[in-house]
Design an enzyme around this catalytic site. Structure first.
Site, PDB file in Angstrom:
ATOM      1  N   HIS A   1       0.812  -1.219   0.000  1.00 21.56           N
ATOM      2  CA  HIS A   1       0.000   0.000   0.000  1.00 21.56           C
ATOM      3  C   HIS A   1       0.846   1.270   0.000  1.00 21.56           C
ATOM      4  O   HIS A   1       1.888   1.344   0.637  1.00 21.56           O
ATOM      5  CB  HIS A   1      -0.925   0.008   1.222  1.00 21.56           C
ATOM      6  CG  HIS A   1      -0.178   0.043   2.527  1.00 21.56           C
ATOM      7  ND1 HIS A   1       0.221   1.205   3.136  1.00 21.56           N
ATOM      8  CD2 HIS A   1       0.250  -0.952   3.337  1.00 21.56           C
ATOM      9  CE1 HIS A   1       0.838   0.941   4.263  1.00 21.56           C
ATOM     10  NE2 HIS A   1       0.881  -0.368   4.413  1.00 21.56           N
ATOM     11  N   ASP A   2       0.391   2.243  -0.766  1.00 22.92           N
ATOM     12  CA  ASP A   2       0.950   3.609  -0.777  1.00 22.92           C
ATOM     13  C   ASP A   2       2.378   3.678  -1.309  1.00 22.92           C
ATOM     14  O   ASP A   2       3.062   4.694  -1.123  1.00 22.92           O
ATOM     15  CB  ASP A   2       0.878   4.242   0.624  1.00 22.92           C
ATOM     16  CG  ASP A   2      -0.538   4.284   1.172  1.00 22.92           C
ATOM     17  OD1 ASP A   2      -1.352   5.038   0.611  1.00 22.92           O
ATOM     18  OD2 ASP A   2      -0.835   3.551   2.137  1.00 22.92           O
TER      19      ASP A   2
ATOM     20  N   GLY B   1       5.063  -1.170   2.893  1.00 22.47           N
ATOM     21  CA  GLY B   1       4.261   0.013   2.620  1.00 22.47           C
ATOM     22  C   GLY B   1       5.079   1.282   2.465  1.00 22.47           C
ATOM     23  O   GLY B   1       6.101   1.477   3.103  1.00 22.47           O
TER      24      GLY B   1
END
Length: 257
Positions: free
Chosen positions: A121-122, A139
């Site tokens: 994520h991200d 992440g």
């Protein structure tokens, strides 16, 4: 040109598809997805909620894009996974969508993401990168353009990987890896500049020498700030040298030594 959709694929009626896409059997395309033109999804590819995919990409069997983040802080917020153009995304690659932290995961253009690698994520991955089999990004990792990251490399969350690097297979890092270098050994450390890679990219011998001198000065000092001052005093400030300076000065996790 019309899309070619296998009768054994599922495409949600709210999915937005461009033209000329090939969607093979057992593919699943969720709602709240936007897909451009001329993408190939071979078979058994999953495009999850929140995907935004450009054009000319090829997805190999088992790839899963815009997966729910593997982050216990995720509360189902509306986030995205943006994929650019002309990427080759090989078998079983997984790319998570963003969280409330940044709102989206981003992959640029013309990347080769090899089998079984994961982008959490991200993360923000630039363009022109080659990322090897089974490499894993935690992440909010940032990877600049034209990085080459070999197989089974582990990147700690919040790390940044500079452009034009070559990272040895099997490495792991919890610090930033500055641009233009080779990183390897155990524990991971600076192993010279990426000479072959820079020559292939058309860098002049003079500029390569300046990059090499910059790292010699940087690593000759116990305190990186002193090395940066030496670079500023002794080397002309080309965009490449400025990139090195900015990268080191802005590093949040510190750079490998």
């Amino acid at each position: 040109m019309a899309n070619q959709i296998s009768p054994m694929a599922y495409v949600h009626p709210e999915a937005q598809l461009g033209d000329g896409n090939i969607i093979g059997p057992f593919c699943y395309i969720d709602k709240n997805t936007v897909i451009g033109d001329n993408n190939v999804m071979q078979n058994s590819v999953t495009i999850n909620y929140g995907a935004r995919i450009g054009s000319g990409n090829e997805f190999f069997p088992g790839a899963s894009i815009s997966t729910k983040p593997q982050d216990l802080k995720f509360r189902g917020e509306d986030t995205l996974c943006e994929i650019g153009d002309n990427n080759s995304i090989r078998e079983n690659v997984t790319i998570s969508r963003g969280t409330a932290s940044k709102g989206k995961t981003v992959v640029g253009n013309n990347n080769l993401l090899m089998e079984n690698m994961h982008i959490a994520h991200d993360c923000v991955v630039g363009s022109g990168c080659i990322i090897g089999n089974s490499t894993k990004f935690a992440g909010e990792v940032i990877v600049d353009d034209n990085a080459i990251i070999s197989a089974t490399v582990l990147i700690h969350q919040f790390c940044r990987i500079g452009g034009y690097v070559m990272i040895q297979g099997g490495s792991r890092t919890s610090q930033d890896i500055p641009p233009f270098i080779i990183a390897g050994k155990e524990p991971i450390r600076y192993a010279g500049i990426n000479l072959i890679g820079l020559r292939r990219r058309g860098y002049s011998n003079e500029l390569i020498d300046q990059i090499h001198t910059a790292y010699r000065l940087l690593y000759s000092k116990g305190v990186l700030a002193e090395g940066i001052e030496e670079i500023k005093k002794n080397i002309p400030l080309s965009p490449e040298i400025q990139y090195i300076i900015d990268f080191v000065e802005n590093s949040q996790r510190g750079i490998i030594r």
